[in-house]
Design a protein around this motif. Structure first.
Motif, PDB file in Angstrom:
ATOM      1  N   GLY A  16     -37.181  18.666  35.036  1.00 12.33           N
ATOM      2  CA  GLY A  16     -36.683  19.403  33.883  1.00 12.33           C
ATOM      3  C   GLY A  16     -35.791  20.545  34.291  1.00 12.33           C
ATOM      4  O   GLY A  16     -35.554  20.780  35.483  1.00 12.33           O
ATOM      5  N   ALA A  17     -35.303  21.282  33.293  1.00 10.57           N
ATOM      6  CA  ALA A  17     -34.308  22.323  33.533  1.00 10.57           C
ATOM      7  C   ALA A  17     -34.846  23.475  34.364  1.00 10.57           C
ATOM      8  O   ALA A  17     -34.079  24.174  35.030  1.00 10.57           O
ATOM      9  CB  ALA A  17     -33.782  22.848  32.193  1.00 10.57           C
ATOM     10  N   ASP A  18     -36.146  23.702  34.331  1.00  6.54           N
ATOM     11  CA  ASP A  18     -36.729  24.796  35.108  1.00  6.54           C
ATOM     12  C   ASP A  18     -37.353  24.295  36.410  1.00  6.54           C
ATOM     13  O   ASP A  18     -38.142  24.999  37.034  1.00  6.54           O
ATOM     14  CB  ASP A  18     -37.771  25.549  34.273  1.00  6.54           C
ATOM     15  N   GLN A  19     -37.000  23.073  36.818  1.00  8.08           N
ATOM     16  CA  GLN A  19     -37.506  22.470  38.039  1.00  8.08           C
ATOM     17  C   GLN A  19     -36.339  22.162  38.984  1.00  8.08           C
ATOM     18  O   GLN A  19     -35.199  22.039  38.545  1.00  8.08           O
ATOM     19  CB  GLN A  19     -38.257  21.162  37.725  1.00  8.08           C
ATOM     20  N   PRO A  20     -36.614  22.008  40.289  1.00  6.99           N
ATOM     21  CA  PRO A  20     -35.548  21.581  41.189  1.00  6.99           C
ATOM     22  C   PRO A  20     -34.963  20.235  40.746  1.00  6.99           C
ATOM     23  O   PRO A  20     -35.684  19.376  40.230  1.00  6.99           O
ATOM     24  CB  PRO A  20     -36.261  21.456  42.539  1.00  6.99           C
ATOM     25  N   VAL A  21     -33.672  20.075  40.930  1.00 11.15           N
ATOM     26  CA  VAL A  21     -33.024  18.805  40.592  1.00 11.15           C
ATOM     27  C   VAL A  21     -33.690  17.674  41.383  1.00 11.15           C
ATOM     28  O   VAL A  21     -33.912  17.783  42.589  1.00 11.15           O
ATOM     29  CB  VAL A  21     -31.521  18.864  40.918  1.00 11.15           C
ATOM     30  N   TYR A  22     -34.028  16.599  40.693  1.00  9.94           N
ATOM     31  CA  TYR A  22     -34.640  15.433  41.321  1.00  9.94           C
ATOM     32  C   TYR A  22     -33.513  14.559  41.858  1.00  9.94           C
ATOM     33  O   TYR A  22     -32.668  14.070  41.092  1.00  9.94           O
ATOM     34  CB  TYR A  22     -35.481  14.671  40.306  1.00  9.94           C
ATOM     35  N   VAL A  23     -33.479  14.365  43.166  1.00  9.84           N
ATOM     36  CA  VAL A  23     -32.377  13.637  43.804  1.00  9.84           C
ATOM     37  C   VAL A  23     -32.870  12.262  44.254  1.00  9.84           C
ATOM     38  O   VAL A  23     -33.782  12.154  45.074  1.00  9.84           O
ATOM     39  CB  VAL A  23     -31.809  14.408  45.002  1.00  9.84           C
ATOM     40  N   CYS A  24     -32.253  11.235  43.697  1.00  6.31           N
ATOM     41  CA  CYS A  24     -32.605   9.852  44.006  1.00  6.31           C
ATOM     42  C   CYS A  24     -31.468   9.197  44.778  1.00  6.31           C
ATOM     43  O   CYS A  24     -30.328   9.165  44.307  1.00  6.31           O
ATOM     44  CB  CYS A  24     -32.876   9.090  42.711  1.00  6.31           C
ATOM     45  N   ALA A  25     -31.789   8.686  45.953  1.00  6.19           N
ATOM     46  CA  ALA A  25     -30.821   7.954  46.769  1.00  6.19           C
ATOM     47  C   ALA A  25     -30.986   6.470  46.485  1.00  6.19           C
ATOM     48  O   ALA A  25     -32.014   5.882  46.838  1.00  6.19           O
ATOM     49  CB  ALA A  25     -31.045   8.256  48.249  1.00  6.19           C
ATOM     50  N   GLU A  26     -29.986   5.889  45.839  1.00  3.43           N
ATOM     51  CA  GLU A  26     -30.114   4.474  45.504  1.00  3.43           C
ATOM     52  C   GLU A  26     -29.687   3.601  46.674  1.00  3.43           C
ATOM     53  O   GLU A  26     -28.525   3.591  47.069  1.00  3.43           O
ATOM     54  CB  GLU A  26     -29.305   4.091  44.266  1.00  3.43           C
ATOM     55  N   ILE A  27     -30.656   2.875  47.209  1.00  8.21           N
ATOM     56  CA  ILE A  27     -30.369   1.882  48.229  1.00  8.21           C
ATOM     57  C   ILE A  27     -29.858   0.603  47.568  1.00  8.21           C
ATOM     58  O   ILE A  27     -28.954  -0.050  48.089  1.00  8.21           O
ATOM     59  CB  ILE A  27     -31.638   1.600  49.069  1.00  8.21           C
ATOM     60  N   GLY A  28     -30.402   0.287  46.378  1.00 11.79           N
ATOM     61  CA  GLY A  28     -29.955  -0.897  45.664  1.00 11.79           C
ATOM     62  C   GLY A  28     -30.094  -2.125  46.524  1.00 11.79           C
ATOM     63  O   GLY A  28     -31.172  -2.441  47.046  1.00 11.79           O
ATOM     64  N   ILE A  29     -28.983  -2.845  46.715  1.00 14.27           N
ATOM     65  CA  ILE A  29     -28.975  -3.985  47.640  1.00 14.27           C
ATOM     66  C   ILE A  29     -28.073  -3.691  48.838  1.00 14.27           C
ATOM     67  O   ILE A  29     -27.629  -4.619  49.531  1.00 14.27           O
ATOM     68  CB  ILE A  29     -28.548  -5.288  46.935  1.00 14.27           C
ATOM     69  N   ASN A  30     -27.817  -2.412  49.103  1.00 11.14           N
ATOM     70  CA  ASN A  30     -26.999  -2.045  50.264  1.00 11.14           C
ATOM     71  C   ASN A  30     -27.692  -2.336  51.593  1.00 11.14           C
ATOM     72  O   ASN A  30     -27.096  -2.186  52.655  1.00 11.14           O
ATOM     73  CB  ASN A  30     -26.582  -0.577  50.202  1.00 11.14           C
ATOM     74  N   ILE A 268     -26.361  25.045  44.209  1.00 13.73           N
ATOM     75  CA  ILE A 268     -25.897  25.139  42.821  1.00 13.73           C
ATOM     76  C   ILE A 268     -27.053  25.388  41.866  1.00 13.73           C
ATOM     77  O   ILE A 268     -26.946  26.200  40.938  1.00 13.73           O
ATOM     78  CB  ILE A 268     -25.121  23.867  42.435  1.00 13.73           C
ATOM     79  N   GLU A 269     -28.187  24.719  42.063  1.00 15.06           N
ATOM     80  CA  GLU A 269     -29.299  24.937  41.141  1.00 15.06           C
ATOM     81  C   GLU A 269     -29.814  26.366  41.241  1.00 15.06           C
ATOM     82  O   GLU A 269     -30.222  26.965  40.240  1.00 15.06           O
ATOM     83  CB  GLU A 269     -30.420  23.921  41.368  1.00 15.06           C
ATOM     84  N   ALA A 270     -29.758  26.957  42.445  1.00 14.14           N
ATOM     85  CA  ALA A 270     -30.152  28.359  42.591  1.00 14.14           C
ATOM     86  C   ALA A 270     -29.143  29.268  41.904  1.00 14.14           C
ATOM     87  O   ALA A 270     -29.512  30.282  41.296  1.00 14.14           O
ATOM     88  CB  ALA A 270     -30.271  28.722  44.070  1.00 14.14           C
TER      89      ALA A 270
END
Length: 297
Positions: A16-30, A268-270
């Motif tokens: 959420g807005a008051d939490q650290p940004v959740y960063v997802c690295a998509e491996i997908g089919i790479n 940036i989030e800080a």
């Protein structure tokens, strides 16, 4: 941030807005169907400080249109039909069991975009913390209902979709347990097609839903701009080498770029702050020295 800011939970993480940004690295089919590539990409995501890695899970005979099955294509493994290729790059029970154990050992979430109902059933056996709806699946009501039935937070990408289709998908999923991601489904996407202000548009239309960004562009600047605009969840495809064979590689971020991306997202989030004007302690000396009239806190 306001206490009314919408929040969700993914595993042991609040989103959420008051939490650290959740960063997802998509491996997908790479990973190109190679478990060693998948493990190396997990290592890269962990080293960069990502919260999660994401895969794609398909039942090839369901997820691949029948008229494409017999189309032949050149691959690193020789010339083969498209349906055979889809099987070649698909991980099964054994591979995902190893991925599951490795991610738990490394302390990083993993989940996937299921492209069909049996794939949701498959992923449920691993108790993944969330589900991701690929933009291409946004109009698949049966699939959306199956994901909703798990009771887990569902992350919905909105590329290649009209506002009406997005509203319908939100209605099918229910707005109380979803995260919406702005996305443009071009690989790679041009800056003029990213339309990052859609992050604000989605936030205004769905005020009780956290808004994030799924990027398919080259470079990092526009993803960072999405964070500055308020994205609370960020997803980018990752690759070991953008020159590798595969349709998503060119729109992916290599390990060094991923490290820079996560580092700069945290800055940036800080820097976004809470929007409440205040005089900081560090300003007091400058105020005393430079302000001639009314130099009081």
């Amino acid at each position: 941030m306001s206490s009314a800011a919408p929040t969700r939970t993914i595993g042991d993480r609040a989103l959420g807005a008051d939490q650290p940004v959740y960063v997802c690295a998509e491996i997908g089919i790479n990973h190109n169907g190679e478990l060693r590539n998948a493990m190396a990409l997990i290592d890269a995501a962990v080293a960069a400080g990502c919260d999660a890695v994401k895969f794609q899970k398909r039942t090839p005979e369901i997820a691949t249109p029948r008229d494409q099955w017999d189309i032949e294509r050149d691959t690193p493994w020789g010339r083969m039909t498209y349906i055979d290729y889809r099987h070649r790059v698909e991980f099964g029970q054994d591979e995902y069991a190893q991925i599951d154990a490795y991610c738990k050992q490394q302390g990083i979430h993993w989940f996937a975009s299921p492209w069909d109902v049996p794939s949701v059933d498959f992923l449920e056996t691993f108790d993944v913390p969330t589900y991701k709806v690929a933009s291409a699946s946004l109009t698949d009501d049966e699939l959306l209902r199956r994901m909703r039935a798990t009771g887990k937070t569902v992350v919905l990408s909105t590329g290649m979709s009209t506002p009406e289709q997005i509203r319908h998908a939100v209605e099918v999923l229910g707005s109380s347990n979803i995260v919406l991601l702005h996305a443009t489904s071009t690989y790679p996407a041009k800056p003029e097609e990213l339309n990052l202000r859609m992050i604000n548009t989605l936030a205004a239309e769905f005020p009780n839903v956290p808004i994030g960004y799924s990027g398919h562009e080259t470079g990092l600047q526009t993803t960072l701009a999405a964070v500055a605009l308020g994205a609370v969840f960020v997803e980018r495809h990752i690759t070991l080498d953008r020159a590798m064979w595969g349709s998503d590689q060119a729109a992916s971020v290599e390990p060094q770029g991923l490290e820079r991306l996560v580092r700069d997202i945290r800055v940036i989030e800080a820097a976004r702050g809470d929007g409440v004007k205040k005089i900081y302690e560090g300003e007091l000396a400058a105020m005393k020295k430079l302000r001639r009239v009314g130099a009081t806190a």
